[in-house]
Design a protein around this motif. Structure first.
Motif, PDB file in Angstrom:
ATOM      1  N   UNK A 165       0.640  -1.342  -0.058  1.00  0.00           N
ATOM      2  CA  UNK A 165       0.051  -0.337   0.150  1.00  0.00           C
ATOM      3  C   UNK A 165       0.628   1.436  -0.180  1.00  0.00           C
ATOM      4  N   UNK A 166       1.765   1.609   0.725  1.00  0.00           N
ATOM      5  CA  UNK A 166       2.583   2.590   1.121  1.00  0.00           C
ATOM      6  C   UNK A 166       2.921   2.512  -1.040  1.00  0.00           C
ATOM      7  N   UNK A 167       4.283   0.970  -1.037  1.00  0.00           N
ATOM      8  CA  UNK A 167       3.968   1.837  -2.877  1.00  0.00           C
ATOM      9  C   UNK A 167       3.083   2.235  -3.665  1.00  0.00           C
ATOM     10  N   UNK A 168       1.500   1.768  -3.565  1.00  0.00           N
ATOM     11  CA  UNK A 168       0.516   2.339  -4.184  1.00  0.00           C
ATOM     12  C   UNK A 168       0.434   3.452  -4.257  1.00  0.00           C
ATOM     13  N   UNK A 169       0.841   4.705  -3.043  1.00  0.00           N
ATOM     14  CA  UNK A 169       1.011   6.315  -2.278  1.00  0.00           C
ATOM     15  C   UNK A 169       1.704   6.855  -3.872  1.00  0.00           C
ATOM     16  N   UNK A 170       2.500   6.215  -4.586  1.00  0.00           N
ATOM     17  CA  UNK A 170       3.456   6.709  -5.760  1.00  0.00           C
ATOM     18  C   UNK A 170       2.432   5.656  -7.476  1.00  0.00           C
ATOM     19  N   UNK A 171       1.317   5.759  -6.762  1.00  0.00           N
ATOM     20  CA  UNK A 171       0.633   5.201  -8.234  1.00  0.00           C
ATOM     21  C   UNK A 171       0.297   6.034  -8.708  1.00  0.00           C
ATOM     22  N   UNK A 189       2.836  11.968   4.704  1.00  0.00           N
ATOM     23  CA  UNK A 189       2.999  13.961   4.843  1.00  0.00           C
ATOM     24  C   UNK A 189       2.997  13.986   3.309  1.00  0.00           C
ATOM     25  N   UNK A 190       4.312  13.143   2.981  1.00  0.00           N
ATOM     26  CA  UNK A 190       4.590  13.715   1.175  1.00  0.00           C
ATOM     27  C   UNK A 190       3.325  13.518  -0.070  1.00  0.00           C
ATOM     28  N   UNK A 191       2.042  12.895   0.948  1.00  0.00           N
ATOM     29  CA  UNK A 191       0.984  12.592   0.008  1.00  0.00           C
ATOM     30  C   UNK A 191      -0.122  14.076   0.816  1.00  0.00           C
ATOM     31  N   UNK A 192       0.444  14.734   1.627  1.00  0.00           N
ATOM     32  CA  UNK A 192      -0.220  15.989   1.651  1.00  0.00           C
ATOM     33  C   UNK A 192      -0.102  17.114   1.283  1.00  0.00           C
ATOM     34  N   UNK A 193       1.299  17.026  -0.359  1.00  0.00           N
ATOM     35  CA  UNK A 193       1.742  17.682  -0.979  1.00  0.00           C
ATOM     36  C   UNK A 193       0.891  17.181  -2.058  1.00  0.00           C
ATOM     37  N   UNK A 217      -6.569  14.820   1.647  1.00  0.00           N
ATOM     38  CA  UNK A 217      -7.427  14.854   2.447  1.00  0.00           C
ATOM     39  C   UNK A 217      -6.775  13.598   3.071  1.00  0.00           C
ATOM     40  N   UNK A 218      -7.122  12.866   2.440  1.00  0.00           N
ATOM     41  CA  UNK A 218      -7.156  10.450   2.286  1.00  0.00           C
ATOM     42  C   UNK A 218      -5.581  10.862   3.748  1.00  0.00           C
ATOM     43  N   UNK A 219      -4.622  11.260   3.213  1.00  0.00           N
ATOM     44  CA  UNK A 219      -3.727  11.107   3.613  1.00  0.00           C
ATOM     45  C   UNK A 219      -3.884  11.746   5.326  1.00  0.00           C
ATOM     46  N   UNK A 220      -4.467  12.733   5.253  1.00  0.00           N
ATOM     47  CA  UNK A 220      -3.829  13.645   6.380  1.00  0.00           C
ATOM     48  C   UNK A 220      -5.331  12.938   7.445  1.00  0.00           C
ATOM     49  N   UNK A 221      -6.438  11.956   6.775  1.00  0.00           N
ATOM     50  CA  UNK A 221      -7.316  11.291   7.864  1.00  0.00           C
ATOM     51  C   UNK A 221      -7.035  10.114   8.603  1.00  0.00           C
ATOM     52  N   UNK A 222      -5.385  10.173   7.603  1.00  0.00           N
ATOM     53  CA  UNK A 222      -4.768   8.880   7.352  1.00  0.00           C
ATOM     54  C   UNK A 222      -3.668   9.153   8.918  1.00  0.00           C
ATOM     55  N   UNK A 223      -2.985   9.398   9.009  1.00  0.00           N
ATOM     56  CA  UNK A 223      -1.979  10.402   9.547  1.00  0.00           C
ATOM     57  C   UNK A 223      -2.605  10.712  10.971  1.00  0.00           C
ATOM     58  N   UNK A 224      -4.280  11.065  10.405  1.00  0.00           N
ATOM     59  CA  UNK A 224      -4.529  10.983  11.567  1.00  0.00           C
ATOM     60  C   UNK A 224      -4.822  10.154  12.785  1.00  0.00           C
ATOM     61  N   UNK A 225      -5.812   8.783  11.679  1.00  0.00           N
ATOM     62  CA  UNK A 225      -5.855   7.394  12.469  1.00  0.00           C
ATOM     63  C   UNK A 225      -4.751   7.151  12.537  1.00  0.00           C
ATOM     64  N   UNK A 236       4.525  13.015  15.708  1.00  0.00           N
ATOM     65  CA  UNK A 236       6.048  13.521  14.757  1.00  0.00           C
ATOM     66  C   UNK A 236       5.425  14.178  13.865  1.00  0.00           C
ATOM     67  N   UNK A 237       4.623  13.961  13.078  1.00  0.00           N
ATOM     68  CA  UNK A 237       3.746  14.373  11.743  1.00  0.00           C
ATOM     69  C   UNK A 237       2.889  16.172  12.608  1.00  0.00           C
ATOM     70  N   UNK A 238       2.563  15.798  13.710  1.00  0.00           N
ATOM     71  CA  UNK A 238       1.752  17.123  13.870  1.00  0.00           C
ATOM     72  C   UNK A 238       2.602  18.250  13.122  1.00  0.00           C
ATOM     73  N   UNK A 239       3.961  18.828  13.169  1.00  0.00           N
ATOM     74  CA  UNK A 239       3.509  19.730  12.399  1.00  0.00           C
ATOM     75  C   UNK A 239       3.566  19.824  10.947  1.00  0.00           C
ATOM     76  N   UNK A 240       3.982  18.581  10.184  1.00  0.00           N
ATOM     77  CA  UNK A 240       3.875  18.963   8.820  1.00  0.00           C
ATOM     78  C   UNK A 240       1.613  19.141   8.570  1.00  0.00           C
ATOM     79  N   UNK A 241       1.341  18.112   9.506  1.00  0.00           N
ATOM     80  CA  UNK A 241      -0.391  18.430   9.568  1.00  0.00           C
ATOM     81  C   UNK A 241      -0.739  20.151   9.389  1.00  0.00           C
ATOM     82  N   UNK A 242      -0.294  20.068  10.840  1.00  0.00           N
ATOM     83  CA  UNK A 242      -0.615  21.235  10.502  1.00  0.00           C
ATOM     84  C   UNK A 242      -0.874  22.673   9.919  1.00  0.00           C
ATOM     85  N   UNK A 243       0.899  22.386   8.820  1.00  0.00           N
ATOM     86  CA  UNK A 243       0.765  22.921   7.980  1.00  0.00           C
ATOM     87  C   UNK A 243       0.232  23.029   6.894  1.00  0.00           C
TER      88      UNK A 243
END
Length: 188
Positions: free
Chosen positions: A99-105, A131-135, A143-151, A156-163
């Motif tokens: 699934x991580x590899x599929x983030x580059x699909x 975090x890369x997918x947030x861009x 949105x899905x990347x942000x929701x996944x990071x929340x779950x 440690x990723x809070x600053x990137x999600x806030x930005x």
């Protein structure tokens, strides 16, 4: 298996094969549904493989995980989306690397589905790629990347999600702020 052979031999059209997949799912015929993941019958956005993947995900069938992981490399976008979603529904961590590899699909739908599933798996090891997918260019991927990071709940990723939330327009920002709240409540 007998169930898949019946679908293949009696059904000459995509529609009748899809009906056959639904029947196999209703019967709980997991081995036949796993065989359907190899069926190449398709038209437009519909494939027998994708329908079987959806059924196996709905059934939370862990025996299908290896075959669903293989489908993440399928030529058909809709099939890759169905496989990614099914892996999240099933919830086995062994699917995380694929699934991580599929983030580059190339497909934003596949990337969004992979992110959604990584959130369902609470796959902390996916945090850097999420975090890369947030861009990403596409909102649904962000949105899905942000929701996944929340779950996942990795503080440690809070600053990137806030930005990322600050970069979004007012209407979209609320989704990322909700993801931040979920992250804080899920944090260790």
């Amino acid at each position: 298996s007998h169930g898949y052979t019946q679908v293949r031999d009696r059904a000459d059209s995509l529609g009748s094969r899809l009906v056959g997949v639904r029947k196999l799912a209703a019967e709980g015929n997991v081995s036949a549904l796993i065989e359907c993941l190899q069926d190449k019958t398709e038209s437009g956005q519909l494939t027998v493989r994708g329908a079987a993947a959806i059924s196996l995900g709905d059934m939370r069938e862990s025996r299908a995980v290896p075959a669903l992981i293989q489908l993440l490399a399928d030529d058909h976008e809709g099939t890759r989306i169905a496989a990614a979603k099914a892996l999240g529904q099933i919830g086995k961590g062994e699917a995380s690397p694929a699934l991580i590899r599929s983030l580059a699909d190339s497909s934003s739908g596949v990337r969004a589905s992979a992110a959604w599933s990584l959130g369902k798996l609470a796959a902390r090891e996916a945090s850097p790629e999420l975090v890369q997918a947030l861009s990403a260019e596409e909102w649904i991927v962000r949105r899905c990347a942000a929701e996944a990071l929340g779950q996942i709940g990795d503080r440690t990723v809070e600053p990137e999600l806030t930005a990322a939330a600050r970069r979004e327009g007012i209407l979209r920002r609320r989704h990322l702020r909700r993801a931040l709240r979920v992250l804080r409540s899920n944090a260790d």
